[in-house]
Design a protein around this motif. Sequence first.
Motif, PDB file in Angstrom:
ATOM      1  N   LEU A 106       0.831  -1.200   0.000  1.00  0.00           N
ATOM      2  CA  LEU A 106       0.000   0.000   0.000  1.00  0.00           C
ATOM      3  C   LEU A 106       0.873   1.261   0.000  1.00  0.00           C
ATOM      4  CD1 LEU A 106      -2.853   1.149  -0.004  1.00  0.00           C
ATOM      5  CD2 LEU A 106      -2.843   1.001   2.489  1.00  0.00           C
ATOM      6  N   THR A 107       1.951   1.240   0.757  1.00  0.00           N
ATOM      7  CA  THR A 107       2.895   2.355   0.772  1.00  0.00           C
ATOM      8  C   THR A 107       3.459   2.588  -0.629  1.00  0.00           C
ATOM      9  OG1 THR A 107       3.505   2.028   3.080  1.00  0.00           O
ATOM     10  CG2 THR A 107       5.122   3.149   1.687  1.00  0.00           C
ATOM     11  N   ALA A 108       3.863   1.508  -1.291  1.00  0.00           N
ATOM     12  CA  ALA A 108       4.435   1.613  -2.642  1.00  0.00           C
ATOM     13  C   ALA A 108       3.424   2.194  -3.620  1.00  0.00           C
ATOM     14  CB  ALA A 108       4.918   0.249  -3.117  1.00  0.00           C
ATOM     15  N   ARG A 109       2.195   1.685  -3.585  1.00  0.00           N
ATOM     16  CA  ARG A 109       1.187   2.164  -4.546  1.00  0.00           C
ATOM     17  C   ARG A 109       0.877   3.633  -4.320  1.00  0.00           C
ATOM     18  NH1 ARG A 109      -3.843   3.491  -4.278  1.00  0.00           N
ATOM     19  NH2 ARG A 109      -4.459   2.471  -6.189  1.00  0.00           N
ATOM     20  N   GLU A 110       0.814   4.050  -3.057  1.00  0.00           N
ATOM     21  CA  GLU A 110       0.506   5.445  -2.765  1.00  0.00           C
ATOM     22  C   GLU A 110       1.660   6.361  -3.182  1.00  0.00           C
ATOM     23  OE1 GLU A 110      -2.533   6.718  -1.714  1.00  0.00           O
ATOM     24  OE2 GLU A 110      -3.001   4.670  -2.316  1.00  0.00           O
ATOM     25  N   ALA A 111       2.891   5.901  -2.985  1.00  0.00           N
ATOM     26  CA  ALA A 111       4.054   6.727  -3.337  1.00  0.00           C
ATOM     27  C   ALA A 111       4.186   6.891  -4.854  1.00  0.00           C
ATOM     28  CB  ALA A 111       5.322   6.131  -2.747  1.00  0.00           C
ATOM     29  N   PHE A 112       3.798   5.875  -5.622  1.00  0.00           N
ATOM     30  CA  PHE A 112       3.876   5.965  -7.079  1.00  0.00           C
ATOM     31  C   PHE A 112       2.674   6.691  -7.685  1.00  0.00           C
ATOM     32  CE2 PHE A 112       6.953   2.306  -7.106  1.00  0.00           C
ATOM     33  CZ  PHE A 112       7.965   2.972  -7.781  1.00  0.00           C
ATOM     34  N   SER A 113       1.582   6.731  -6.968  1.00  0.00           N
ATOM     35  CA  SER A 113       0.341   7.288  -7.495  1.00  0.00           C
ATOM     36  C   SER A 113       0.531   8.710  -8.025  1.00  0.00           C
ATOM     37  CB  SER A 113      -0.731   7.290  -6.399  1.00  0.00           C
ATOM     38  OG  SER A 113      -1.944   7.807  -6.897  1.00  0.00           O
ATOM     39  N   GLY A 114       0.139   8.909  -9.270  1.00  0.00           N
ATOM     40  CA  GLY A 114       0.175  10.234  -9.876  1.00  0.00           C
ATOM     41  C   GLY A 114       1.525  10.698 -10.380  1.00  0.00           C
ATOM     42  N   LYS A 115       2.590   9.943 -10.138  1.00  0.00           N
ATOM     43  CA  LYS A 115       3.920  10.386 -10.591  1.00  0.00           C
ATOM     44  C   LYS A 115       3.955  10.475 -12.122  1.00  0.00           C
ATOM     45  CE  LYS A 115       7.075   9.093  -6.886  1.00  0.00           C
ATOM     46  NZ  LYS A 115       7.230  10.385  -6.296  1.00  0.00           N
ATOM     47  N   THR A 116       4.644  11.464 -12.605  1.00  0.00           N
ATOM     48  CA  THR A 116       4.799  11.642 -14.045  1.00  0.00           C
ATOM     49  C   THR A 116       5.964  10.805 -14.558  1.00  0.00           C
ATOM     50  OG1 THR A 116       6.344  13.472 -13.777  1.00  0.00           O
ATOM     51  CG2 THR A 116       3.962  14.026 -13.860  1.00  0.00           C
ATOM     52  N   ALA A 117       6.005  10.642 -15.864  1.00  0.00           N
ATOM     53  CA  ALA A 117       7.129   9.924 -16.470  1.00  0.00           C
ATOM     54  C   ALA A 117       8.444  10.632 -16.148  1.00  0.00           C
ATOM     55  CB  ALA A 117       6.925   9.810 -17.975  1.00  0.00           C
ATOM     56  N   ALA A 118       8.427  11.962 -16.155  1.00  0.00           N
ATOM     57  CA  ALA A 118       9.644  12.734 -15.848  1.00  0.00           C
ATOM     58  C   ALA A 118      10.122  12.460 -14.422  1.00  0.00           C
ATOM     59  CB  ALA A 118       9.387  14.225 -16.045  1.00  0.00           C
ATOM     60  N   ALA A 119       9.190  12.354 -13.487  1.00  0.00           N
ATOM     61  CA  ALA A 119       9.562  12.058 -12.095  1.00  0.00           C
ATOM     62  C   ALA A 119      10.137  10.650 -11.984  1.00  0.00           C
ATOM     63  CB  ALA A 119       8.343  12.205 -11.183  1.00  0.00           C
ATOM     64  N   LEU A 120       9.545   9.699 -12.692  1.00  0.00           N
ATOM     65  CA  LEU A 120      10.030   8.318 -12.642  1.00  0.00           C
ATOM     66  C   LEU A 120      11.423   8.193 -13.256  1.00  0.00           C
ATOM     67  CD1 LEU A 120       6.796   6.328 -13.561  1.00  0.00           C
ATOM     68  CD2 LEU A 120       7.781   6.679 -11.286  1.00  0.00           C
ATOM     69  N   GLU A 121      11.688   8.974 -14.296  1.00  0.00           N
ATOM     70  CA  GLU A 121      13.007   8.923 -14.945  1.00  0.00           C
ATOM     71  C   GLU A 121      14.128   9.317 -13.996  1.00  0.00           C
ATOM     72  OE1 GLU A 121      12.964  11.173 -18.577  1.00  0.00           O
ATOM     73  OE2 GLU A 121      11.350   9.944 -19.412  1.00  0.00           O
ATOM     74  N   LYS A 122      13.829  10.094 -12.991  1.00  0.00           N
ATOM     75  CA  LYS A 122      14.839  10.541 -12.024  1.00  0.00           C
ATOM     76  C   LYS A 122      15.043   9.537 -10.890  1.00  0.00           C
ATOM     77  CE  LYS A 122      13.780  15.379 -12.904  1.00  0.00           C
ATOM     78  NZ  LYS A 122      13.120  16.571 -12.385  1.00  0.00           N
ATOM     79  N   MET A 123      14.138   8.564 -10.778  1.00  0.00           N
ATOM     80  CA  MET A 123      14.200   7.624  -9.660  1.00  0.00           C
ATOM     81  C   MET A 123      15.181   6.495  -9.954  1.00  0.00           C
ATOM     82  SD  MET A 123      10.174   7.380  -8.601  1.00  0.00           S
ATOM     83  CE  MET A 123      10.482   6.364  -7.139  1.00  0.00           C
ATOM     84  N   VAL A 124      15.786   5.978  -8.895  1.00  0.00           N
ATOM     85  CA  VAL A 124      16.674   4.823  -9.004  1.00  0.00           C
ATOM     86  C   VAL A 124      16.333   3.825  -7.912  1.00  0.00           C
ATOM     87  CG1 VAL A 124      18.609   6.059 -10.066  1.00  0.00           C
ATOM     88  CG2 VAL A 124      18.451   5.920  -7.575  1.00  0.00           C
ATOM     89  N   LEU A 125      16.703   2.594  -8.153  1.00  0.00           N
ATOM     90  CA  LEU A 125      16.575   1.536  -7.147  1.00  0.00           C
ATOM     91  C   LEU A 125      17.955   1.430  -6.493  1.00  0.00           C
ATOM     92  CD1 LEU A 125      15.034  -1.972  -7.834  1.00  0.00           C
ATOM     93  CD2 LEU A 125      16.910  -1.601  -6.251  1.00  0.00           C
ATOM     94  N   THR A 126      18.033   1.744  -5.215  1.00  0.00           N
ATOM     95  CA  THR A 126      19.308   1.754  -4.491  1.00  0.00           C
ATOM     96  C   THR A 126      19.351   0.594  -3.510  1.00  0.00           C
ATOM     97  OG1 THR A 126      19.391   4.158  -4.660  1.00  0.00           O
ATOM     98  CG2 THR A 126      20.841   3.131  -3.038  1.00  0.00           C
TER      99      THR A 126
END
Length: 196
Positions: free
Chosen positions: A122-142
């Motif tokens: 639920l935390t993951a779905r809420e954090a991703f909700s509404g994010k734009t493609a531009a915002a996702l492009e800046k994200m990394v898996l650390t």
Amino acid sequence: MKITLLFYLTLQTLTAQDLMNPEEFFKALETYPENYTAGNVITRWIDGIGYRYYWATEGLTASDYAYTPSAPSRTVYQTLEHIYGLASMLAHTAEEKENVRPLPAQPKTAVDLRKQTLALLLTAREAFSGKTAAALEKMVLTINRKGKVMQFPLWHLFNGPGADALYHIGQVVSFRRANGNPIDSKVNVFMGKNNN
């Protein structure tokens, strides 16, 4: 008038909190995201993981938790511990936090393991909700594995922990069926809600 307004606001708050209860939220996928933003597509994908996990783990018995098809394979409980780790990776990445491995701590009981795994989803779905493609492009898996920090493009979240979670949820479904306790026959993963 003030009492009525206060009662109404309290009722609205409770209703919103009930809707965000992870143990109830993934029971059925009643609503769709408002639009097809990149983040909302990920949100719906996580909804599918959560719905499958909810029903794969609903009504497990002590015998189911101990079940394994063969000696070197994980038990159902050990598989659920692994899914917990995958769900934590989804949540931490969505919140742009580091994924520490090995995990610092895991829930100690089957009930807490299920509850906390659903909460992470639920935390993951809420954090991703509404994010734009531009915002996702800046994200990394650390990943921080014993002090060694590695970063990967967000794409690895999908073919790595997300796909792995679905794979292992399928194992739980298969293992419990082999143990004589199949999931509810009304579960409809296509519709995201159970048949009447």
